[in-house]
Design a protein around this motif. Structure first.
Motif, PDB file in Angstrom:
ATOM      1  N   GLU A  93       0.830  -1.203   0.000  1.00  0.00           N
ATOM      2  CA  GLU A  93       0.000   0.000   0.000  1.00  0.00           C
ATOM      3  C   GLU A  93       0.865   1.253   0.000  1.00  0.00           C
ATOM      4  OE1 GLU A  93      -3.601  -0.034  -0.839  1.00  0.00           O
ATOM      5  OE2 GLU A  93      -2.833  -1.823   0.169  1.00  0.00           O
ATOM      6  N   VAL A  94       1.984   1.163   0.694  1.00  0.00           N
ATOM      7  CA  VAL A  94       2.914   2.298   0.800  1.00  0.00           C
ATOM      8  C   VAL A  94       4.272   1.810   0.317  1.00  0.00           C
ATOM      9  CG1 VAL A  94       3.822   4.098   2.316  1.00  0.00           C
ATOM     10  CG2 VAL A  94       1.672   2.943   2.913  1.00  0.00           C
ATOM     11  N   LEU A  95       4.866   2.595  -0.611  1.00  0.00           N
ATOM     12  CA  LEU A  95       6.113   2.142  -1.216  1.00  0.00           C
ATOM     13  C   LEU A  95       7.227   3.150  -0.975  1.00  0.00           C
ATOM     14  CD1 LEU A  95       3.540   1.384  -3.400  1.00  0.00           C
ATOM     15  CD2 LEU A  95       5.348  -0.282  -3.861  1.00  0.00           C
ATOM     16  N   PHE A  96       8.248   2.716  -0.265  1.00  0.00           N
ATOM     17  CA  PHE A  96       9.374   3.597   0.006  1.00  0.00           C
ATOM     18  C   PHE A  96      10.501   3.271  -0.975  1.00  0.00           C
ATOM     19  CE2 PHE A  96       7.159   3.463   4.157  1.00  0.00           C
ATOM     20  CZ  PHE A  96       6.840   4.816   4.218  1.00  0.00           C
ATOM     21  N   ALA A  97      10.567   4.083  -2.036  1.00  0.00           N
ATOM     22  CA  ALA A  97      11.588   3.870  -3.072  1.00  0.00           C
ATOM     23  C   ALA A  97      12.868   4.577  -2.630  1.00  0.00           C
ATOM     24  CB  ALA A  97      11.101   4.436  -4.400  1.00  0.00           C
ATOM     25  N   PRO A  98      14.022   3.938  -2.813  1.00  0.00           N
ATOM     26  CA  PRO A  98      15.261   4.599  -2.395  1.00  0.00           C
ATOM     27  C   PRO A  98      15.693   5.717  -3.336  1.00  0.00           C
ATOM     28  CG  PRO A  98      15.730   2.392  -3.242  1.00  0.00           C
ATOM     29  CD  PRO A  98      14.250   2.527  -3.198  1.00  0.00           C
ATOM     30  N   THR A  99      15.350   5.604  -4.619  1.00  0.00           N
ATOM     31  CA  THR A  99      15.818   6.590  -5.614  1.00  0.00           C
ATOM     32  C   THR A  99      14.695   6.901  -6.612  1.00  0.00           C
ATOM     33  OG1 THR A  99      16.534   4.863  -7.141  1.00  0.00           O
ATOM     34  CG2 THR A  99      18.184   5.617  -5.558  1.00  0.00           C
ATOM     35  N   GLU A 100      14.912   7.959  -7.396  1.00  0.00           N
ATOM     36  CA  GLU A 100      13.947   8.319  -8.452  1.00  0.00           C
ATOM     37  C   GLU A 100      13.843   7.186  -9.479  1.00  0.00           C
ATOM     38  OE1 GLU A 100      11.836  10.777  -8.791  1.00  0.00           O
ATOM     39  OE2 GLU A 100      12.483  11.859  -6.992  1.00  0.00           O
ATOM     40  N   GLU A 101      14.970   6.526  -9.735  1.00  0.00           N
ATOM     41  CA  GLU A 101      14.990   5.429 -10.701  1.00  0.00           C
ATOM     42  C   GLU A 101      14.061   4.285 -10.242  1.00  0.00           C
ATOM     43  OE1 GLU A 101      18.685   5.195 -12.378  1.00  0.00           O
ATOM     44  OE2 GLU A 101      18.322   3.337 -13.457  1.00  0.00           O
ATOM     45  N   ALA A 102      14.104   4.005  -8.947  1.00  0.00           N
ATOM     46  CA  ALA A 102      13.231   2.947  -8.402  1.00  0.00           C
ATOM     47  C   ALA A 102      11.768   3.372  -8.540  1.00  0.00           C
ATOM     48  CB  ALA A 102      13.588   2.684  -6.946  1.00  0.00           C
ATOM     49  N   LYS A 103      11.515   4.655  -8.304  1.00  0.00           N
ATOM     50  CA  LYS A 103      10.142   5.163  -8.446  1.00  0.00           C
ATOM     51  C   LYS A 103       9.654   4.987  -9.890  1.00  0.00           C
ATOM     52  CE  LYS A 103       7.409   9.319  -7.892  1.00  0.00           C
ATOM     53  NZ  LYS A 103       7.401  10.755  -7.784  1.00  0.00           N
ATOM     54  N   LYS A 104      10.562   5.257 -10.834  1.00  0.00           N
ATOM     55  CA  LYS A 104      10.180   5.101 -12.259  1.00  0.00           C
ATOM     56  C   LYS A 104       9.847   3.647 -12.584  1.00  0.00           C
ATOM     57  CE  LYS A 104      12.654   8.959 -14.215  1.00  0.00           C
ATOM     58  NZ  LYS A 104      14.096   9.241 -14.227  1.00  0.00           N
ATOM     59  N   ASN A 105      10.609   2.726 -12.010  1.00  0.00           N
ATOM     60  CA  ASN A 105      10.301   1.299 -12.237  1.00  0.00           C
ATOM     61  C   ASN A 105       8.881   0.983 -11.772  1.00  0.00           C
ATOM     62  OD1 ASN A 105      12.830   0.676 -13.279  1.00  0.00           O
ATOM     63  ND2 ASN A 105      13.676   0.115 -11.286  1.00  0.00           N
ATOM     64  N   LEU A 106       8.489   1.552 -10.658  1.00  0.00           N
ATOM     65  CA  LEU A 106       7.140   1.308 -10.130  1.00  0.00           C
ATOM     66  C   LEU A 106       6.089   1.914 -11.055  1.00  0.00           C
ATOM     67  CD1 LEU A 106       7.815   2.019  -6.328  1.00  0.00           C
ATOM     68  CD2 LEU A 106       7.359  -0.211  -7.377  1.00  0.00           C
ATOM     69  N   GLU A 107       6.372   3.134 -11.502  1.00  0.00           N
ATOM     70  CA  GLU A 107       5.440   3.820 -12.420  1.00  0.00           C
ATOM     71  C   GLU A 107       5.165   2.977 -13.659  1.00  0.00           C
ATOM     72  OE1 GLU A 107       6.569   8.367 -11.394  1.00  0.00           O
ATOM     73  OE2 GLU A 107       7.014   7.683 -13.444  1.00  0.00           O
ATOM     74  N   LYS A 108       6.267   2.394 -14.202  1.00  0.00           N
ATOM     75  CA  LYS A 108       6.131   1.581 -15.419  1.00  0.00           C
ATOM     76  C   LYS A 108       5.215   0.389 -15.187  1.00  0.00           C
ATOM     77  CE  LYS A 108      10.602   2.700 -17.319  1.00  0.00           C
ATOM     78  NZ  LYS A 108      11.977   2.295 -17.041  1.00  0.00           N
ATOM     79  N   GLU A 109       5.087  -0.046 -13.950  1.00  0.00           N
ATOM     80  CA  GLU A 109       4.195  -1.174 -13.632  1.00  0.00           C
ATOM     81  C   GLU A 109       2.852  -0.684 -13.097  1.00  0.00           C
ATOM     82  OE1 GLU A 109       6.333  -3.974 -11.140  1.00  0.00           O
ATOM     83  OE2 GLU A 109       8.052  -3.880 -12.469  1.00  0.00           O
ATOM     84  N   GLY A 110       2.614   0.612 -13.227  1.00  0.00           N
ATOM     85  CA  GLY A 110       1.320   1.161 -12.832  1.00  0.00           C
ATOM     86  C   GLY A 110       1.179   1.461 -11.347  1.00  0.00           C
ATOM     87  N   ILE A 111       2.277   1.410 -10.628  1.00  0.00           N
ATOM     88  CA  ILE A 111       2.192   1.705  -9.181  1.00  0.00           C
ATOM     89  C   ILE A 111       2.574   3.177  -8.976  1.00  0.00           C
ATOM     90  CG2 ILE A 111       3.065   1.103  -6.881  1.00  0.00           C
ATOM     91  CD1 ILE A 111       3.747  -1.681  -8.006  1.00  0.00           C
ATOM     92  N   VAL A 112       1.574   3.990  -8.695  1.00  0.00           N
ATOM     93  CA  VAL A 112       1.832   5.436  -8.600  1.00  0.00           C
ATOM     94  C   VAL A 112       1.326   6.051  -7.291  1.00  0.00           C
ATOM     95  CG1 VAL A 112       1.943   5.897 -11.086  1.00  0.00           C
ATOM     96  CG2 VAL A 112      -0.268   5.859  -9.958  1.00  0.00           C
ATOM     97  N   GLU A 113       0.466   5.320  -6.610  1.00  0.00           N
ATOM     98  CA  GLU A 113      -0.088   5.889  -5.359  1.00  0.00           C
ATOM     99  C   GLU A 113       0.808   5.583  -4.184  1.00  0.00           C
ATOM    100  OE1 GLU A 113      -4.274   5.486  -4.089  1.00  0.00           O
ATOM    101  OE2 GLU A 113      -4.599   5.125  -6.234  1.00  0.00           O
ATOM    102  N   ASN A 114       0.903   6.533  -3.269  1.00  0.00           N
ATOM    103  CA  ASN A 114       1.672   6.327  -2.030  1.00  0.00           C
ATOM    104  C   ASN A 114       3.098   5.844  -2.269  1.00  0.00           C
ATOM    105  OD1 ASN A 114      -0.276   7.164  -0.256  1.00  0.00           O
ATOM    106  ND2 ASN A 114      -1.134   5.115   0.050  1.00  0.00           N
ATOM    107  N   VAL A 115       3.753   6.414  -3.295  1.00  0.00           N
ATOM    108  CA  VAL A 115       5.170   6.101  -3.534  1.00  0.00           C
ATOM    109  C   VAL A 115       5.999   7.284  -3.024  1.00  0.00           C
ATOM    110  CG1 VAL A 115       6.924   5.587  -5.282  1.00  0.00           C
ATOM    111  CG2 VAL A 115       4.588   4.740  -5.593  1.00  0.00           C
ATOM    112  N   TYR A 116       6.942   7.010  -2.147  1.00  0.00           N
ATOM    113  CA  TYR A 116       7.763   8.073  -1.562  1.00  0.00           C
ATOM    114  C   TYR A 116       9.240   7.769  -1.795  1.00  0.00           C
ATOM    115  CZ  TYR A 116       3.412   8.963   0.919  1.00  0.00           C
ATOM    116  OH  TYR A 116       2.103   9.210   1.220  1.00  0.00           O
ATOM    117  N   VAL A 117       9.946   8.731  -2.372  1.00  0.00           N
ATOM    118  CA  VAL A 117      11.398   8.553  -2.531  1.00  0.00           C
ATOM    119  C   VAL A 117      12.057   9.071  -1.249  1.00  0.00           C
ATOM    120  CG1 VAL A 117      13.434   9.184  -3.897  1.00  0.00           C
ATOM    121  CG2 VAL A 117      11.247   8.805  -5.036  1.00  0.00           C
ATOM    122  N   VAL A 118      12.622   8.165  -0.498  1.00  0.00           N
ATOM    123  CA  VAL A 118      13.130   8.548   0.830  1.00  0.00           C
ATOM    124  C   VAL A 118      14.631   8.304   1.007  1.00  0.00           C
ATOM    125  CG1 VAL A 118      10.943   8.207   2.059  1.00  0.00           C
ATOM    126  CG2 VAL A 118      12.468   6.252   1.738  1.00  0.00           C
TER     127      VAL A 118
END
Ligand code: UD1
Ligand code: UDP
Length: 372
Positions: free
Chosen positions: A141-166
């Motif tokens: 439900e909540v995704l703590f991505a370490p980097t912007e690149e990791a966030k982009k990987n999630l976006e490509k799989e349709g995961i966009v809600e509650n993603v935080y680059v921390v």
């Protein structure tokens, strides 16, 4: 707020320690569930002690097994605890079988999952870890991505809600412990090592050590290195080297094999190594944080940021390639300095605090729940 922290292996204990500390600083006592995926003293308890973590609430003693055995037994045992304790959120970290079991058991009980180190992808589905990462991210439900690149990987799989680059909590762990390690650890003296005069090696990944021909290649590489080699050996690797009758080949004057080491000794060895050679995920990260050139004994990495930053080179199990870069690092000072000064892409060491703050805020706003 009652968070459950589900972990079970060495890197999870290390990388979740800043999150546990962060909660304690906010006077929130997390429920600690240890699956027992790692169970030897030096693979588990030593870290709980050194990192001064609170008592574990549940030891599930899952132990070793096939992929399905380990994951399945962990799920069954985790589910029982969660049904009894009903935490507000389950926090898992990384890509182990413990993570997959924790995430699946939780989401099916409608307990939201927070995944620390979300969005990493090696794009190699033959790795058990890649499957675990993908499924855990999709169950979270909540995704703590370490980097912007990791966030982009999630976006490509349709995961966009509650993603935080921390950032990555490994930076917190290194910063919190490397000065203590420098002061307390006597490992260099114990092993008769001089600063910057040895190569630190670790290799434990299934794809490198579970197949005879791959392990033979690794042994061939290690016995060809022109410097002292220090190798704190993972139990999986030790078991395979013995099984394949290869362990004696490592009996060489310049090769020091030790049992797995505690975090303080290991950090001290990393910091003072001339080169780090590894197939570990966490050690690729620590190498760039500590400014030590890293040669990764793999053909891909879910940490491409380290390669792009210039601190890490993928050498696979290719002896010629390994020896080329080792020689270059030893002989070409400019090349060495360039690798050693690569910028850490994993944040400022406050990831643990951020994760805790975000979770507390989501809870306060009533947003910490499984979406319908
Ligand atoms: C697991 C993770 C891997 C992670 C690594 C961290 C999965 C699929 N893999 O791999 O991503 O990088 O942890 O170190 O979850 N063993 C012992 N004592 C122990 C633990 C393991 O002897 O305390 C031996 C057993 O023979 C076991 C083998 O090591 O079968 C492998 O252990 P396992 O937990 O299945 O996988 P790791 O290789 O540790
Ligand atoms: N580590 C340790 N002692 C050792 C080897 C590794 O303390 O003998 C630490 C290392 O500093 C890093 C983590 O364990 O923080 C990495 O764990 P591992 O390589 O087992 O797993 P991975 O990161 O590949 O999942």
């Amino acid at each position: 707020m009652r968070p459950a922290i589900i972990f079970g292996t060495r890197p999870e204990i290390i990388k979740l320690s800043p999150v546990i500390r962060g909660f304690l600083e906010k006077n929130v006592e997390p429920l600690l569930i240890h699956t027992g995926q790692h169970y030897d003293y030096e693979m588990s308890k030593i870290f709980l002690e050194e990192l001064e973590l609170p008592e574990i609430d549940y030891h599930l003693e899952v132990g070793s097994g096939t992929q399905a055995e380990q994951t399945g037994i962990a799920m069954i045992k985790i589910e029982k605890v969660l049904m009894e304790e009903k935490p507000d959120v389950s926090i898992v970290q990384g890509d182990t079988n413990t993570v997959l079991a924790g995430a699946l058991a939780s989401v099916k009980l409608l307990i939201p999952v927070a995944h620390v180190e979300a969005g990493l992808r090696s794009f190699d589905r033959t790795m058990p870890e890649e499957i675990n990462r993908i499924l855990a991210d999709h169950a979270s439900e909540v995704l703590f991505a370490p980097t912007e690149e990791a966030k982009k990987n999630l976006e490509k799989e349709g995961i966009v809600e509650n993603v935080y680059v921390v950032g990555n909590t490994i930076v917190d762990a290194v910063l919190q412990n490397s000065e203590i390690a420098e002061r307390k650890s006597k490992i260099l003296k114990e092993l008769g090592l001089k600063e910057k005069e040895y190569i630190l090696v670790t290799a434990h990944r299934k794809e490198n050590v579970d197949y005879r021909e791959k392990l033979e290649k690794l042994v061939d590489i290690l016995t060809s290195l022109p410097l002292t080699v220090v190798y704190p050996m993972h139990p999986r690797t030790k078991k395979r080297l013995e099984e394949f009758g290869l362990i004696n080949k490592l009996n060489k004057e310049n090769i020091i094999i030790t049992k797995p080491l505690g975090y303080l000794d290991f950090l001290k060895l990393e910091k003072n190594a001339k080169i780090i050679m590894t197939d570990s995920g966490g050690i690729q990260e620590e190498a760039i944080i500590l400014g030590v050139p890293c040669l990764t004994l793999r053909y891909n990495t879910e940490r491409p940021e380290t390669v792009k930053a210039g601190g890490n080179i993928l050498v696979g199990l290719e002896k010629e390639r390994v020896l080329y870069y080792v020689t270059k690092l030893l002989e070409d000072e400019e090349f060495y300095e360039k690798m050693a000064s690569a910028k850490n892409p994993f944040g400022d060491g406050n990831a643990g605090k951020r994760i805790v703050e975000i979770l507390l805020e989501l809870k306060a706003k009533g947003k910490l729940k499984v979406r319908s």
